[in-house]
Design an enzyme around this catalytic site. Structure first.
Site, PDB file in Angstrom:
ATOM      1  N   GLY A   1       4.531 -10.284   3.829  1.00 47.61           N
ATOM      2  CA  GLY A   1       5.288 -10.231   5.080  1.00 47.61           C
ATOM      3  C   GLY A   1       4.548 -10.910   6.231  1.00 47.61           C
ATOM      4  O   GLY A   1       3.328 -10.814   6.342  1.00 47.61           O
ATOM      5  N   GLU A   2       5.324 -11.553   7.094  1.00 51.41           N
ATOM      6  CA  GLU A   2       4.736 -12.190   8.284  1.00 51.41           C
ATOM      7  C   GLU A   2       4.245 -11.170   9.298  1.00 51.41           C
ATOM      8  O   GLU A   2       3.593 -11.524  10.265  1.00 51.41           O
ATOM      9  CB  GLU A   2       5.761 -13.131   8.928  1.00 51.41           C
ATOM     10  CG  GLU A   2       5.973 -14.377   8.102  1.00 51.41           C
ATOM     11  CD  GLU A   2       6.990 -15.331   8.692  1.00 51.41           C
ATOM     12  OE1 GLU A   2       7.712 -14.939   9.635  1.00 51.41           O
ATOM     13  OE2 GLU A   2       7.068 -16.473   8.185  1.00 51.41           O
TER      14      GLU A   2
ATOM     15  N   HIS B   1       9.176  -3.481   3.327  1.00 45.83           N
ATOM     16  CA  HIS B   1       8.715  -3.694   1.947  1.00 45.83           C
ATOM     17  C   HIS B   1       9.893  -4.082   1.039  1.00 45.83           C
ATOM     18  O   HIS B   1       9.782  -4.973   0.204  1.00 45.83           O
ATOM     19  CB  HIS B   1       8.074  -2.420   1.386  1.00 45.83           C
ATOM     20  CG  HIS B   1       6.819  -1.988   2.092  1.00 45.83           C
ATOM     21  ND1 HIS B   1       6.738  -0.816   2.809  1.00 45.83           N
ATOM     22  CD2 HIS B   1       5.596  -2.557   2.188  1.00 45.83           C
ATOM     23  CE1 HIS B   1       5.513  -0.681   3.301  1.00 45.83           C
ATOM     24  NE2 HIS B   1       4.804  -1.723   2.951  1.00 45.83           N
TER      25      HIS B   1
ATOM     26  N   LEU C   1       6.643   3.221   1.522  1.00 48.23           N
ATOM     27  CA  LEU C   1       7.542   2.062   1.602  1.00 48.23           C
ATOM     28  C   LEU C   1       8.654   2.257   2.629  1.00 48.23           C
ATOM     29  O   LEU C   1       9.196   3.345   2.788  1.00 48.23           O
ATOM     30  CB  LEU C   1       8.147   1.802   0.222  1.00 48.23           C
ATOM     31  CG  LEU C   1       7.125   1.510  -0.889  1.00 48.23           C
ATOM     32  CD1 LEU C   1       7.854   1.293  -2.222  1.00 48.23           C
ATOM     33  CD2 LEU C   1       6.257   0.301  -0.561  1.00 48.23           C
TER      34      LEU C   1
ATOM     35  N   ASP D   1       1.931  -9.288   8.788  1.00 52.24           N
ATOM     36  CA  ASP D   1       0.485  -9.510   8.686  1.00 52.24           C
ATOM     37  C   ASP D   1       0.254 -11.018   8.590  1.00 52.24           C
ATOM     38  O   ASP D   1      -0.035 -11.553   7.514  1.00 52.24           O
ATOM     39  CB  ASP D   1      -0.056  -8.759   7.466  1.00 52.24           C
ATOM     40  CG  ASP D   1       0.216  -7.273   7.557  1.00 52.24           C
ATOM     41  OD1 ASP D   1      -0.556  -6.571   8.206  1.00 52.24           O
ATOM     42  OD2 ASP D   1       1.242  -6.810   7.003  1.00 52.24           O
TER      43      ASP D   1
ATOM     44  N   GLN E   1      -3.010 -12.458   7.440  1.00 56.26           N
ATOM     45  CA  GLN E   1      -3.222 -12.158   6.019  1.00 56.26           C
ATOM     46  C   GLN E   1      -2.593 -13.236   5.128  1.00 56.26           C
ATOM     47  O   GLN E   1      -3.206 -13.695   4.164  1.00 56.26           O
ATOM     48  CB  GLN E   1      -2.625 -10.777   5.712  1.00 56.26           C
ATOM     49  CG  GLN E   1      -2.607 -10.408   4.256  1.00 56.26           C
ATOM     50  CD  GLN E   1      -2.187  -8.960   4.062  1.00 56.26           C
ATOM     51  OE1 GLN E   1      -3.005  -8.065   4.202  1.00 56.26           O
ATOM     52  NE2 GLN E   1      -0.928  -8.726   3.747  1.00 56.26           N
TER      53      GLN E   1
ATOM     54  N   SER F   1       4.097   1.239   7.884  1.00 64.08           N
ATOM     55  CA  SER F   1       3.801   2.573   7.352  1.00 64.08           C
ATOM     56  C   SER F   1       3.053   3.390   8.397  1.00 64.08           C
ATOM     57  O   SER F   1       3.155   4.616   8.446  1.00 64.08           O
ATOM     58  CB  SER F   1       2.953   2.457   6.091  1.00 64.08           C
ATOM     59  OG  SER F   1       3.568   1.584   5.173  1.00 64.08           O
TER      60      SER F   1
ATOM     61  N   MET G   1       0.842  -1.203   0.000  1.00 64.28           N
ATOM     62  CA  MET G   1       0.000   0.000   0.000  1.00 64.28           C
ATOM     63  C   MET G   1       0.880   1.258   0.000  1.00 64.28           C
ATOM     64  O   MET G   1       0.408   2.348   0.312  1.00 64.28           O
ATOM     65  CB  MET G   1      -0.931   0.000   1.205  1.00 64.28           C
ATOM     66  CG  MET G   1      -1.915  -1.178   1.162  1.00 64.28           C
ATOM     67  SD  MET G   1      -3.441  -0.876   2.049  1.00 64.28           S
ATOM     68  CE  MET G   1      -2.830  -0.615   3.704  1.00 64.28           C
ATOM     69  N   GLY G   2       2.171   1.088  -0.317  1.00 65.16           N
ATOM     70  CA  GLY G   2       3.039   2.254  -0.407  1.00 65.16           C
ATOM     71  C   GLY G   2       3.525   2.746   0.938  1.00 65.16           C
ATOM     72  O   GLY G   2       3.449   2.029   1.934  1.00 65.16           O
TER      73      GLY G   2
HETATM   74  P1  AMP Z   1       1.373  -2.843   3.507  1.00 74.30           P
HETATM   75  O1  AMP Z   1       1.979  -1.812   2.595  1.00 74.30           O
HETATM   76  O2  AMP Z   1       1.414  -2.467   4.939  1.00 74.30           O
HETATM   77  O3  AMP Z   1       0.040  -3.343   3.030  1.00 74.30           O
HETATM   78  O4  AMP Z   1       2.334  -4.089   3.415  1.00 74.30           O
HETATM   79  C1  AMP Z   1       2.669  -4.661   2.180  1.00 74.30           C
HETATM   80  C2  AMP Z   1       3.432  -5.937   2.426  1.00 74.30           C
HETATM   81  O5  AMP Z   1       4.594  -5.655   3.180  1.00 74.30           O
HETATM   82  C3  AMP Z   1       2.619  -6.953   3.241  1.00 74.30           C
HETATM   83  O6  AMP Z   1       2.875  -8.249   2.745  1.00 74.30           O
HETATM   84  C4  AMP Z   1       3.178  -6.770   4.626  1.00 74.30           C
HETATM   85  O7  AMP Z   1       3.057  -7.914   5.434  1.00 74.30           O
HETATM   86  C5  AMP Z   1       4.633  -6.476   4.319  1.00 74.30           C
HETATM   87  N1  AMP Z   1       5.266  -5.786   5.441  1.00 74.30           N
HETATM   88  C6  AMP Z   1       4.831  -4.667   6.067  1.00 74.30           C
HETATM   89  N2  AMP Z   1       5.651  -4.352   7.088  1.00 74.30           N
HETATM   90  C7  AMP Z   1       6.620  -5.315   7.121  1.00 74.30           C
HETATM   91  C8  AMP Z   1       7.751  -5.563   7.948  1.00 74.30           C
HETATM   92  N3  AMP Z   1       8.061  -4.768   8.969  1.00 74.30           N
HETATM   93  N4  AMP Z   1       8.518  -6.640   7.681  1.00 74.30           N
HETATM   94  C9  AMP Z   1       8.212  -7.468   6.651  1.00 74.30           C
HETATM   95  N5  AMP Z   1       7.149  -7.283   5.828  1.00 74.30           N
HETATM   96  C10 AMP Z   1       6.369  -6.232   6.061  1.00 74.30           C
END
Ligand code: AMP
Length: 279
Positions: free
Chosen positions: A147-148, A37, A33, A150, A153, A186, A30-31
């Site tokens: 990413g773990e 990410h 970044l 979530d 998810q 984010s 979702m940006g």
């Molecule tokens: P988001 O932009 O928050 O929707 O995240 C996009 C992807 O990045 C998802 O698969 C998240 O699980 C992953 N992600 C977000 N934060 C982290 C993190 N700190 N470490 C690893 N993966 C992440």
């Protein structure tokens, strides 16, 4: 790096890669970044030749009173970061491109979407499942990286691709943390300096929880302890602290020999933070 803003541009760019026999990875985001990410992109490269990263703040996965309107949007910086990570295609569709006039279909995964975060964010995982199904169908990648951070998810997306026969391998990636242990997110940008100091306590609690489990304290007692600990540190509400089977997400009452996960969600005022660790 190619920039695609429409399904058609995405499909043209992917056709080019496929014509050259490339294996493709999709990294949906979702940006706003951060290094978490970017770590997904680095992992993607181990599984594929070319990487498509999407940036789409998905309105369907935000509740009415959630932060869709204020969610950080920083396209220019994000594109620089994606380019710096050698992304092949940045896919930045607008809301109308993903949900054009007349759109009425949704993807509902029938299990494990109403527990953990789903209990506090009704409809959230329907929104996630719907957009991820669409992105997977639009890009048709060989692998997709999530990413773990979530954790629930990933579980739901694995179920979704199995049930809908979407031919993609879903790969989970470890949580990237700040130096003090706070999981990168984010949403951390919303934290005031004081809240930022408190935020790390969720990770400290998870680590202590895990080591006290090893000392044979009961899960029930530790959940009570963890809740009081976080409230004492300044969290305003604890949505959940739970221990679940890493694979099935079934609740666990006693640690056995199967892998387990401690998962937590807690609020600092309006800001909701989630984290989890493996036992
Ligand atoms: P988001 O932009 O928050 O929707 O995240 C996009 C992807 O990045 C998802 O698969 C998240 O699980 C992953 N992600 C977000 N934060 C982290 C993190 N700190 N470490 C690893 N993966 C992440």
């Amino acid at each position: 790096m190619k920039i695609a803003r429409t399904k058609r541009e995405l499909s043209e760019a992917i056709k080019g890669l496929r014509a050259n026999g490339k294996r493709i990875a999709l990294v949906p985001t979702m940006g706003a970044l951060h290094k978490g990410h970017i770590s997904l992109i680095d992992i993607a490269r181990k599984h594929a030749d070319s990487i498509v990263a999407s940036i789409f703040v998905n309105p369907l996965q935000f509740g009415k009173n959630e932060d869709f309107n204020i969610y950080p949007r920083q396209e220019k910086e994000d594109l620089e970061k994606l380019n710096g990570a050698n992304t092949d295609i940045a896919y930045l569709p607008g809301v109308d491109e993903i949900y054009p006039e007349g759109f009425v279909t949704s993807v509902i995964v029938g299990k494990n979407t109403d527990i953990l975060c789903g209990r506090f964010r009704p409809g959230h995982f329907d929104g996630v499942a719907t957009v991820v199904a669409k992105l997977l169908i639009q890009a048709l990648p060989d692998v997709a990286i999530f990413g773990e951070k979530d954790y629930q998810q990933i579980h739901i997306i694995k179920r979704l691709v199995t049930d809908l026969d979407i031919p993609v391998k879903v790969i989970g990636a470890p949580i990237i943390r700040e130096k003090d242990g706070l999981a990168m997110s984010s949403r951390n940008a919303y934290l005031t300096p004081e809240q930022r100091k408190t935020a790390v306590e969720i990770y400290k609690m998870l680590e202590d929880f895990r080591s006290r489990l090893k000392d044979k304290e009961t899960i029930q007692a530790l959940i009570k302890w963890g809740t009081e600990y976080l409230l004492g540190k300044g969290f305003t509400e604890i949505d959940y602290i739970e221990v679940r089977d890493s694979e099935t997400l079934e609740l666990i009452e006693k640690i056995g020999n199967k892998p387990a996960r401690i998962l937590a969600a807690a609020r600092l005022g309006k800001i909701r933070l989630i984290d989890n660790i493996e036992v």
